[in-house]
Design an enzyme around this catalytic site. Structure first.
Site, short mmCIF file in Angstrom:
data_model
loop_
_atom_site.label_atom_id
_atom_site.label_comp_id
_atom_site.label_asym_id
_atom_site.label_seq_id
_atom_site.Cartn_x
_atom_site.Cartn_y
_atom_site.Cartn_z
N ARG A 89 42.41 -40.86 34.08
CA ARG A 89 42.25 -41.43 32.74
C ARG A 89 40.93 -42.16 32.62
O ARG A 89 40.59 -42.99 33.47
CB ARG A 89 43.41 -42.41 32.45
CG ARG A 89 43.42 -42.92 31.03
CD ARG A 89 44.68 -43.69 30.72
NE ARG A 89 44.70 -45.02 31.29
CZ ARG A 89 45.49 -46.01 30.89
NH1 ARG A 89 46.35 -45.79 29.92
NH2 ARG A 89 45.44 -47.19 31.46
N THR A 105 38.16 -44.82 27.10
CA THR A 105 38.79 -44.11 25.99
C THR A 105 40.28 -43.88 26.20
O THR A 105 40.99 -43.53 25.25
CB THR A 105 38.13 -42.73 25.77
OG1 THR A 105 38.39 -41.90 26.91
CG2 THR A 105 36.63 -42.88 25.59
N ASP A 119 50.14 -51.04 37.66
CA ASP A 119 49.62 -49.70 37.91
C ASP A 119 50.47 -49.06 39.01
O ASP A 119 50.39 -49.45 40.17
CB ASP A 119 48.15 -49.77 38.34
CG ASP A 119 47.51 -48.39 38.47
OD1 ASP A 119 48.04 -47.57 39.25
OD2 ASP A 119 46.51 -48.14 37.80
N ASP A 153 48.53 -47.60 42.12
CA ASP A 153 48.02 -48.63 43.02
C ASP A 153 49.16 -49.26 43.82
O ASP A 153 49.02 -49.53 45.02
CB ASP A 153 47.29 -49.73 42.23
CG ASP A 153 45.91 -49.27 41.78
OD1 ASP A 153 45.41 -48.26 42.31
OD2 ASP A 153 45.33 -49.93 40.90
#
Length: 211
Positions: free
Chosen positions: A104, A108, A202, A205
């Protein structure tokens, strides 16, 4: 027409609370994600068709049930989706595993495809696309587009995640209304960075111990 299913099973909800907490380290996070995936696999296969088969027990011949119909493929969205694969394979050991790699853009939030490797008979299989998070919906849509471009039928696809945001659900439903969404939780919203609130951070992670 696909639907949105929130799995409110007590074991799933209990384990989801564990992985939401900041105090849960990488080892426990990885193990519990796999456990939730296994419980979800049990539920999402509830509508798989059965057929009669004649077997021999130690005592008699008997007509019993076995799975019939489409073969299954599990498609994790890399990299976080890898954390859900073993849980699904524990329930479906004969399933094939494909991979869709997306990253990603941090500015944006747009997904970019970098790797796709799928079973050759993808068009004939029931596909379980797995990713811990359905946030903006961009990665889910991109992954399903990657599958459809390579011959998969979108009405054979189920998207399975641990936590979903309403925004992502809407994007996926608007683009692929026939794809069923199965999640362990429908959270409140996205923040300005595109993360789910309250969410679990996340997932990649936390699964792999990276920052």
């Amino acid at each position: 027409m696909g639907q949105v299913t929130v799995m409110d099973h007590p074991l799933i909800q209990h384990k989801l609370t564990i992985i939401r907490q900041t105090t849960t380290g990488t080892k426990d996070f990885r193990e519990v994600v796999s456990e939730i995936a296994m419980l979800m696999a049990y539920e999402v296969t509830r509508d798989m068709p059965l057929e009669d088969v004649v077997i021999e027990t130690p005592l008699v011949k008997s007509v019993q049930k076995q799975l019939s119909g489409k073969k299954v493929a599990i498609i994790p969205i890399l990299r976080a989706g890898l954390g859900m694969v073993d849980g699904f394979l524990a329930m479906l050991p004969a399933a094939k595993v494909g991979h869709v790699g997306l990253y990603r853009d941090e500015e944006t939030f747009e997904p970019h495809e970098y790797f796709v490797k799928l079973p050759a008979d993808i068009a004939e299989r029931q596909l379980f696309v797995v990713d811990p998070m359905l946030a903006t919906g961009g990665s889910a849509v991109a992954a399903i587009e990657a599958l459809v471009r390579r011959g998969a039928k979108s009405d054979n696809i189920k998207f399975i995640c641990l936590v979903a945001a309403p925004e992502g659900v809407k994007v996926l439903k608007d683009t692929y209304p026939e794809v069923e969404i199965i999640t362990a939780a429908l959270d409140e919203r996205l923040n300005e960075q595109g993360y789910i609130l309250p969410g679990l951070g996340d997932a990649g992670d936390r699964l792999f111990g990276t920052k």
